[in-house]
Write a protein that holds these residues in place. Structure first.
Motif, mmCIF file in Angstrom:
data_model
loop_
_atom_site.group_PDB
_atom_site.id
_atom_site.type_symbol
_atom_site.label_atom_id
_atom_site.label_comp_id
_atom_site.label_asym_id
_atom_site.label_seq_id
_atom_site.Cartn_x
_atom_site.Cartn_y
_atom_site.Cartn_z
ATOM 1 N N THR A 199 -24.970 -14.437 4.275
ATOM 2 C CA THR A 199 -26.302 -14.293 4.871
ATOM 3 C C THR A 199 -27.306 -15.206 4.183
ATOM 4 O O THR A 199 -28.140 -15.840 4.839
ATOM 5 N N LEU A 200 -27.220 -15.301 2.860
ATOM 6 C CA LEU A 200 -28.113 -16.211 2.139
ATOM 7 C C LEU A 200 -27.844 -17.662 2.542
ATOM 8 O O LEU A 200 -28.784 -18.463 2.669
ATOM 9 N N ASP A 201 -26.575 -17.987 2.742
ATOM 10 C CA ASP A 201 -26.243 -19.335 3.221
ATOM 11 C C ASP A 201 -26.840 -19.573 4.609
ATOM 12 O O ASP A 201 -27.332 -20.667 4.906
ATOM 13 N N ALA A 202 -26.777 -18.534 5.453
ATOM 14 C CA ALA A 202 -27.333 -18.657 6.807
ATOM 15 C C ALA A 202 -28.845 -18.818 6.770
ATOM 16 O O ALA A 202 -29.424 -19.560 7.570
ATOM 17 N N VAL A 203 -29.508 -18.118 5.834
ATOM 18 C CA VAL A 203 -30.955 -18.285 5.665
ATOM 19 C C VAL A 203 -31.265 -19.734 5.308
ATOM 20 O O VAL A 203 -32.202 -20.339 5.847
ATOM 21 N N ALA A 204 -30.448 -20.295 4.403
ATOM 22 C CA ALA A 204 -30.651 -21.699 4.017
ATOM 23 C C ALA A 204 -30.421 -22.627 5.206
ATOM 24 O O ALA A 204 -31.141 -23.621 5.387
ATOM 25 N N ASP A 205 -29.421 -22.298 6.030
ATOM 26 C CA ASP A 205 -29.141 -23.118 7.205
ATOM 27 C C ASP A 205 -30.305 -23.079 8.195
ATOM 28 O O ASP A 205 -30.631 -24.083 8.837
ATOM 29 N N LEU A 206 -30.894 -21.892 8.343
ATOM 30 C CA LEU A 206 -32.045 -21.769 9.243
ATOM 31 C C LEU A 206 -33.240 -22.551 8.710
ATOM 32 O O LEU A 206 -34.104 -22.993 9.479
ATOM 33 N N GLY A 207 -33.270 -22.689 7.390
ATOM 34 C CA GLY A 207 -34.341 -23.468 6.771
ATOM 35 C C GLY A 207 -35.480 -22.597 6.294
ATOM 36 O O GLY A 207 -35.902 -21.663 6.977
ATOM 37 N N LEU A 208 -35.960 -22.869 5.080
ATOM 38 C CA LEU A 208 -37.074 -22.116 4.517
ATOM 39 C C LEU A 208 -38.415 -22.760 4.843
ATOM 40 O O LEU A 208 -39.452 -22.297 4.384
ATOM 41 N N ARG A 209 -38.391 -23.794 5.621
ATOM 42 C CA ARG A 209 -39.632 -24.416 6.065
ATOM 43 C C ARG A 209 -40.067 -23.783 7.390
ATOM 44 O O ARG A 209 -39.233 -23.505 8.241
ATOM 45 N N VAL A 210 -41.343 -23.549 7.524
ATOM 46 C CA VAL A 210 -41.862 -23.003 8.784
ATOM 47 C C VAL A 210 -42.796 -24.033 9.410
ATOM 48 O O VAL A 210 -43.493 -24.776 8.709
ATOM 49 N N THR A 211 -42.781 -24.079 10.714
ATOM 50 C CA THR A 211 -43.655 -25.018 11.418
ATOM 51 C C THR A 211 -45.096 -24.524 11.340
ATOM 52 O O THR A 211 -45.366 -23.371 10.983
ATOM 53 N N ARG A 212 -46.011 -25.393 11.719
ATOM 54 C CA ARG A 212 -47.430 -25.014 11.712
ATOM 55 C C ARG A 212 -47.671 -23.855 12.674
ATOM 56 O O ARG A 212 -48.413 -22.920 12.348
ATOM 57 N N ASP A 213 -47.041 -23.888 13.843
ATOM 58 C CA ASP A 213 -47.216 -22.805 14.817
ATOM 59 C C ASP A 213 -46.649 -21.494 14.265
ATOM 60 O O ASP A 213 -47.262 -20.429 14.420
ATOM 61 N N GLU A 214 -45.478 -21.559 13.616
ATOM 62 C CA GLU A 214 -44.885 -20.352 13.028
ATOM 63 C C GLU A 214 -45.766 -19.813 11.911
ATOM 64 O O GLU A 214 -45.948 -18.591 11.789
ATOM 65 N N GLU A 215 -46.311 -20.712 11.109
ATOM 66 C CA GLU A 215 -47.182 -20.297 10.013
ATOM 67 C C GLU A 215 -48.396 -19.538 10.541
ATOM 68 O O GLU A 215 -48.787 -18.487 9.999
ATOM 69 N N LEU A 216 -49.002 -20.030 11.600
ATOM 70 C CA LEU A 216 -50.165 -19.352 12.175
ATOM 71 C C LEU A 216 -49.801 -17.972 12.692
ATOM 72 O O LEU A 216 -50.546 -17.004 12.503
ATOM 73 N N LEU A 217 -48.630 -17.852 13.338
ATOM 74 C CA LEU A 217 -48.186 -16.552 13.854
ATOM 75 C C LEU A 217 -47.901 -15.584 12.713
ATOM 76 O O LEU A 217 -48.246 -14.395 12.791
ATOM 77 N N ILE A 218 -47.279 -16.078 11.661
ATOM 78 C CA ILE A 218 -46.977 -15.232 10.497
ATOM 79 C C ILE A 218 -48.275 -14.723 9.868
ATOM 80 O O ILE A 218 -48.388 -13.540 9.499
ATOM 81 N N LYS A 219 -49.261 -15.598 9.755
ATOM 82 C CA LYS A 219 -50.531 -15.192 9.147
ATOM 83 C C LYS A 219 -51.259 -14.167 10.018
ATOM 84 O O LYS A 219 -51.834 -13.201 9.497
ATOM 85 N N GLN A 220 -51.218 -14.348 11.317
ATOM 86 C CA GLN A 220 -51.828 -13.362 12.213
ATOM 87 C C GLN A 220 -51.146 -12.007 12.064
ATOM 88 O O GLN A 220 -51.800 -10.958 12.022
ATOM 89 N N PHE A 221 -49.818 -12.023 11.984
ATOM 90 C CA PHE A 221 -49.039 -10.797 11.811
ATOM 91 C C PHE A 221 -49.398 -10.108 10.490
ATOM 92 O O PHE A 221 -49.611 -8.892 10.438
ATOM 93 N N ALA A 222 -49.488 -10.894 9.411
ATOM 94 C CA ALA A 222 -49.793 -10.337 8.094
ATOM 95 C C ALA A 222 -51.196 -9.743 8.057
ATOM 96 O O ALA A 222 -51.406 -8.637 7.540
ATOM 97 N N ILE A 223 -52.167 -10.453 8.605
ATOM 98 C CA ILE A 223 -53.554 -9.960 8.606
ATOM 99 C C ILE A 223 -53.666 -8.670 9.405
ATOM 100 O O ILE A 223 -54.351 -7.722 8.991
ATOM 101 N N ALA A 224 -52.974 -8.604 10.545
ATOM 102 C CA ALA A 224 -53.007 -7.385 11.365
ATOM 103 C C ALA A 224 -52.441 -6.204 10.596
ATOM 104 O O ALA A 224 -52.973 -5.083 10.658
ATOM 105 N N ASN A 225 -51.365 -6.419 9.841
ATOM 106 C CA ASN A 225 -50.779 -5.340 9.047
ATOM 107 C C ASN A 225 -51.707 -4.892 7.928
ATOM 108 O O ASN A 225 -51.881 -3.691 7.692
ATOM 109 N N LEU A 226 -52.309 -5.843 7.235
ATOM 110 C CA LEU A 226 -53.207 -5.495 6.138
ATOM 111 C C LEU A 226 -54.467 -4.802 6.640
ATOM 112 O O LEU A 226 -55.004 -3.904 5.980
ATOM 113 N N ASN A 227 -54.946 -5.194 7.808
ATOM 114 C CA ASN A 227 -56.168 -4.599 8.361
ATOM 115 C C ASN A 227 -55.993 -3.144 8.781
ATOM 116 O O ASN A 227 -56.986 -2.438 8.988
ATOM 117 N N ARG A 228 -54.746 -2.694 8.908
ATOM 118 C CA ARG A 228 -54.528 -1.287 9.277
ATOM 119 C C ARG A 228 -55.101 -0.334 8.237
ATOM 120 O O ARG A 228 -55.420 0.806 8.548
#
Length: 286
Positions: A199-228
């Motif tokens: 599974t760790l190998d598969a995570v590496a294959d998927l790549g630990l880099r996130v695109t700019r669009d993914e980064e924005l979605l992740i941040k929106q998700f995180a802020i929504a969770n913290l704002n609860r």
């Protein structure tokens, strides 16, 4: 208030702290309500108090807390929510009241692997230091959101890609009173380590880099969770105490948007690497 406790004596610590709180509340007729929450390595008490009685309540609690064995619980994390003008006069004295209590926190945390088997199934846990102290609370929170849930969810994707019938989870705990990351794997006997490695190998294959669009979605998700936490004063003060005692950073709760949005993409990638460090180390992949 929230305390880090010795997990080997967690039940005793909870009972002792409950008994203290019950005595304090019984001796302070102004106490409106109090409640308890127990998490992985911490105990949290939340109380609603009239402002005029809050300082006396804290004084009484601090006096009773002197009798608690520091091996059970030391100085608590203290969070206060209320009208700002009044709390400014209460916060500093409140913190000083508990300053005399001794902390038994350990200086460091080593990587550990533990294994149990039952009825043909095996569970392993890999525990290591939480990287947030070095890499930042917000970056670590975002990295956890990237791995375990939200719009990217690298870990579920990697588990599926690896093709193992295993449950693999990552969570944050206190281990020996230190902020820790715990990886948990449940699989058929003798398959847990192999499942984790692939599974760790598969995570590496998927790549630990996130695109700019993914980064924005992740941040929106995180802020929504913290704002609860801001849905009520009780949830807010409880979250503040929990994030402080667990070492996750209370500022994340106080200022979710500014804290999260300041995380650079490079810092997120470093935090992702930090979360993978412990399982890689025990597998000899570091």
């Amino acid at each position: 208030m929230a305390w880090r406790t010795d997990q080997r004596r967690s039940s005793e610590a909870e009972q002792t702290l409950r008994a203290v709180a019950d005595r304090v509340c019984a001796s302070n007729s102004g106490t409106i309500w109090h409640d308890w929450a127990v998490s992985a390595g911490a105990v949290n008490v939340t109380a609603a108090l009239p402002l005029r009685g809050a300082e006396r309540w804290l004084q009484t609690f601090a006096e009773h807390a002197q009798q608690i064995d520091p091996d059970l619980a030391g100085a608590p994390a203290l969070a206060l929510v209320g009208p700002q003008a009044q709390l400014e006069n209460l916060a500093a004295p409140g913190a000083e009241l508990f300053g005399h209590l001794e902390s038994k926190d350990n200086p460091g945390l080593s990587d550990r692997l533990e294994r149990t088997t039952t009825q043909g199934y095996e569970q392993i846990t890999v525990t290591g230091a939480d990287p947030s102290a070095a890499l930042g609370s917000a970056a670590t929170f975002l990295a956890l959101a990237t791995l375990s849930g939200g719009p990217v969810a690298l870990l579920p994707k990697a588990t599926k890609q690896a093709g193992h019938a295993a449950l693999i989870q990552i969570r944050r705990v206190l281990k020996d009173r230190q902020p820790a990351i715990m990886w948990q794997v449940i699989a058929q006997e003798n398959h847990s380590l192999g499942s984790l490695e692939s599974t760790l190998d598969a995570v590496a294959d998927l790549g630990l880099r996130v695109t700019r669009d993914e980064e924005l979605l992740i941040k929106q998700f995180a802020i929504a969770n913290l704002n609860r936490a801001w849905c009520s004063p009780v949830e807010l003060v409880r979250a503040l105490a929990q994030y402080e005692v667990m070492g996750w950073g209370g500022d994340l709760i106080l200022n979710p948007e500014s804290q999260v949005n300041e995380v650079a993409n490079a810092d997120l990638e470093l935090a992702l690497e930090g979360l993978l460090r412990s399982p890689r180390a025990v597998l000899g992949k570091s």
